[in-house]
Design an enzyme around this catalytic site. Structure first.
Site, mmCIF file in Angstrom:
data_model
loop_
_atom_site.group_PDB
_atom_site.id
_atom_site.type_symbol
_atom_site.label_atom_id
_atom_site.label_comp_id
_atom_site.label_asym_id
_atom_site.label_seq_id
_atom_site.Cartn_x
_atom_site.Cartn_y
_atom_site.Cartn_z
ATOM 1 N N GLU A 1 0.837 -1.212 0.000
ATOM 2 C CA GLU A 1 0.000 0.000 0.000
ATOM 3 C C GLU A 1 0.860 1.245 0.000
ATOM 4 O OE1 GLU A 1 -2.982 -0.168 -0.801
ATOM 5 O OE2 GLU A 1 -3.150 -2.336 -0.542
ATOM 6 N N HIS B 1 1.737 2.254 -3.460
ATOM 7 C CA HIS B 1 0.717 3.129 -4.061
ATOM 8 C C HIS B 1 0.900 4.565 -3.556
ATOM 9 C CE1 HIS B 1 -1.687 0.055 -5.997
ATOM 10 N NE2 HIS B 1 -1.997 -0.558 -4.869
HETATM 11 ZN ZN LIG Z 1 -2.703 -2.571 -4.687
#
Ligand SMILES: [Zn+2]
Length: 749
Positions: A506, A509
């Site tokens: 995450e 991202h």
């Molecule tokens: Zn992802």
């Protein structure tokens, strides 16, 4: 606001909103002074640092009127563009469109963040009410003929214009987005497209409900407790309770889970019972019971192919993939078909290994899908002997984040992080940090919301409260949401290795969002294609088990001892085990998706009975060259929600999980070949990929990074699919157990 009709992009809730909808306007409910004030909150940027949302100033009652006001304002902004007496220019049309809907964007960002991670019944009700309005609002803009006429006028002059690369991309995306929605069709064709959209929306909703009913309402009934031998007492009690609830008191009922494989199968020692449970799953919604989705599938395939034909495309995949990195169905297909020989060989090898395990266990039969995981798990336990609780003792949440994830970002990109406690949060368990760039300047704001709770949906994801944009002068305000079980008060918060990996994922991202360096929000950061967006996030997982990073954060929570190397080696080796099945079922599903999406209008129309749906599926799977009876697809046609539930969903897109994995594994190899965790490598990746947003062709982006085309070999190696004993525990790799289909920003598993 994001002009994402154009949506090149990850279909986040926001993209829906981007070009949202009609007017309807606010006859609204602004019936008190304080409510007016709350609605007005969204009319301007927040005055907090980085325009961070001020959760103390927003009441639930404000959302609906704020949405309506936001839509009305955007409607007026679109009218102003359309009615502008001046000739269309890039500035007065394309940029004006990009600037529209700013208030709506503010409302939507906060609202959809909360419905995901801290919802209430009231917010859910508002969501139900507002979603169709947002869709209609978006359609009204995307299919506005006067607006399109102005966009087209600018687009047609593009050869004579001097533009930055980003301006040119914004123009192209705006134009192509509207064309993709139907702007160039005749009025009659547009009407038919609208009819098809409506029909598809209804039929795919019906498919989703039927597939859900076949799962939830038709548990598998067992007459005796003996059939469930091997299950835990609590599983057996749950089965007895479910049977009573369903009117089978005294018997046992096992509810089906989403995928073809069923999680209870490995524990069940009664082989006939295993087969019964598996067959019920495999034949779900295919007419074996009174639920049958095959006619719906036939209609969906036919309508999609007809819609594609209206746009002059040969099939639905060619229509749907216009904005993807792979772009052409043949590219995605060819990429997957290259894996088939090695994968099929691995499947056969694994089957032999399991047959040996069955014989050693006294069995006198060949492995079938319902036996597979029972014996695979046994072999795995013998070979790797991994105790997940013991592993978690080396992963303490705050250290994983600050000494692991942040440390890697510091070494690679020169970032620094400072915890702050002065900003309002939507839940007391949310942590906030200021992120400082390599030159010491403020880069953005990071919210970290780690814990499972009732008000949060499952999975893990990243999104923005504020997007980076030079036009607006905004810096990114980004959140990561996870579902880590919270430790009891007073106990050290430990994290499973899977969740460690998810944390790095995450934050990958988040880095993509933080390094955004775009003028326009609609091209900024993670506003990229569906088959690209999961790439930077997977790359960041490499650092979870990178020795220098591990040494800095993976220390025993009591003794401070570093994690033993052999423990990491076991995790790595175990991640390559059973790939013939784990990976094979995903590849089979992705190929099946592409086969359905590759039908021409005539071919699709000819599949007009349930029997023909069966026959097409069977033929498609047999053509693949995989061991399809041993390793069936992760979802069969009749319950393949990703592709048949919802108007588009992941249809002609299930391959994205594999495609981004290819980019990821190849990039990991690049990092390792070039010295691993260095600032030079990080700066290069930032420069070529992470800071580029959606402004460039994705292949060009990859070539700028790696100096060549993406190569599938590292992925096959990581999956243990390059020959030899796929399960050999002597192999060492750099990779953690990459989950295909995690719950990233737009991924639905
Ligand atoms: Zn992802």
């Amino acid at each position: 606001m994001k002009a994402r009709i154009l949506a090149t992009t990850a279909a986040t809730a926001l993209s829906l909103v981007a070009f949202t909808g009609t007017p309807a306007m606010a006859q609204s409910k602004q019936d008190s002074q304080s409510l007016d004030w709350d609605v007005a909150y969204f009319a301007n940027d927040s005055v907090l640092p980085f325009n961070a949302p001020d959760f103390t100033k927003i009441s639930e009652d404000a959302y609906l009127p704020a949405f309506e006001k936001g839509m009305a304002i955007q409607k007026a902004e679109i009218d102003a563009i359309v009615n502008n007496p001046a000739a269309p220019t890039f500035e007065n049309t394309i940029v004006a469109l990009e600037r529209s809907g700013r208030m709506l964007g503010r409302v939507a960002r906060v609202f959809f963040a909360l419905t995901g991670s801290n919802t209430t019944d009231k917010l859910d009700d508002i969501n139900t009410e507002v979603s169709p309005k947002l869709t209609a609002h978006g359609d009204a803009i995307a299919l506005n003929p006067e607006l399109f006429a102005r966009v087209k006028a600018v687009y047609d002059q593009r050869a004579a214009m001097t533009m930055t690369r980003e301006d040119a991309k914004l123009l192209e995306d705006t134009y192509e987005g509207m064309v993709h929605a139907g702007a160039l069709l005749t009025a009659a064709e547009r009407e038919r497209v609208k009819e098809i959209n409506t029909e598809l929306s209804e039929i795919t909703t019906e498919f989703g409900q039927a597939a859900r009913d076949a799962m939830a309402d038709q548990p598998v009934i067992f007459d005796t407790r003996e059939e469930l031998a091997g299950l835990s007492d609590s599983d057996i009690k749950a089965a007895a309770d479910l049977a009573s609830e369903k009117g089978f008191a005294g018997k046992y009922a096992v509810a089906l889970q989403n995928t073809t494989q069923q999680p209870l199968l490995p524990s069940m020692s009664n082989r006939a019972a295993r087969e019964k449970l598996f067959q019920a799953s495999y034949h779900r919604a295919d007419g074996t019971t009174d639920i049958d989705t095959r006619e719906l599938v036939a209609k969906i395939a036919a309508l999609r192919a007809e819609k594609a034909a209206l746009f002059g495309e040969s099939d639905w995949a060619s229509y749907a993939m216009w904005d993807r990195m792979a772009e052409k169905p043949a590219t995605a297909l060819g990429f997957m078909e290259r894996m088939v020989p090695a994968l099929a060989a691995t499947q056969r090898r694994e089957a032999e290994m399991l047959n040996a395990a069955i014989a050693a266990d006294g069995g006198n039969y060949e492995v079938q899908p319902w036996d597979w995981y029972r014996y695979a798990n046994k072999v795995k336990a013998e070979r790797y002997d991994l105790d997940e609780d013991a592993v978690a003792e080396y992963f303490q949440l705050d250290k994983v984040l600050e000494d692991g994830v942040f440390y890697a970002a510091n070494k690679l990109y020169g970032l620094n992080f400072k915890r702050r406690t002065d900003l309002p949060v939507y839940h007391p368990d949310v942590w906030t940090y200021t992120v400082y760039d390599r030159d010491g300047s403020e880069l953005g704001l990071f919210y970290f919301d780690p814990f499972q709770r009732e008000s949060k949906r499952g999975g893990a994801w990243m999104s923005n409260f504020v997007d980076q944009s030079h036009m607006w002068g905004t810096k990114p305000v980004i959140y990561n949401v996870l579902n880590i079980p919270k430790a009891p008060a007073g106990e050290t918060q430990l994290v499973s290795f899977d969740n460690v990996n998810t944390l790095f994922h995450e934050f990958g991202h988040a880095l993509h969002g933080f390094f955004a360096n775009q003028r326009y929000e609609s091209l900024s950061g993670t506003a990229v294609a569906r088959d690209f967006v999961e790439y930077p996030s997977q790359v960041n997982e490499i650092w979870a088990t990178y020795p220098e990073v591990l040494a800095n954060y993976a220390k025993h929570y009591k003794t401070g001892a570093p994690i033993p190397t052999e423990m990491i080696d076991k995790i790595d080796a175990a991640s390559k085990f059973n790939q013939g099945y784990d990976f094979g079922e995903v590849v089979a599903a992705a190929l099946l998706d592409m086969k359905w999406a590759a039908l021409s209008k005539d071919e699709a129309a000819a599949i007009d009975t349930p029997e023909k749906v069966d026959a097409f599926e069977r033929k498609s799977l047999e053509e693949l060259g995989l061991e399809i009876d041993l390793v069936p697809p992760r979802y069969r046609t009749t319950y393949f929600n990703h592709i048949f539930s919802g108007p588009t969903g992941y249809s002609a897109g299930y391959y994205s999980y594999l495609w981004t994995e290819m980019l990821d594994r190849d990039s990991r190899k690049w990092f390792l070949d070039n010295g691993g965790l260095t600032r030079a490598n990080g700066d290069h990746y930032r420069e070529t990929v992470l800071s580029t947003g959606g402004t460039m062709d994705y292949f060009e982006m990859f070539r700028n990074f790696a100096g060549r085309e993406p190569d599938v070999t590292p992925m096959l190696e990581a999956r243990g699919l390059t020959g030899g004993d796929a399960a050999a525990d002597s192999e060492v790799s750099d990779d953690g157990p990459a989950e295909v289909g995690d719950a990233g920003i737009e991924v639905t598993e």
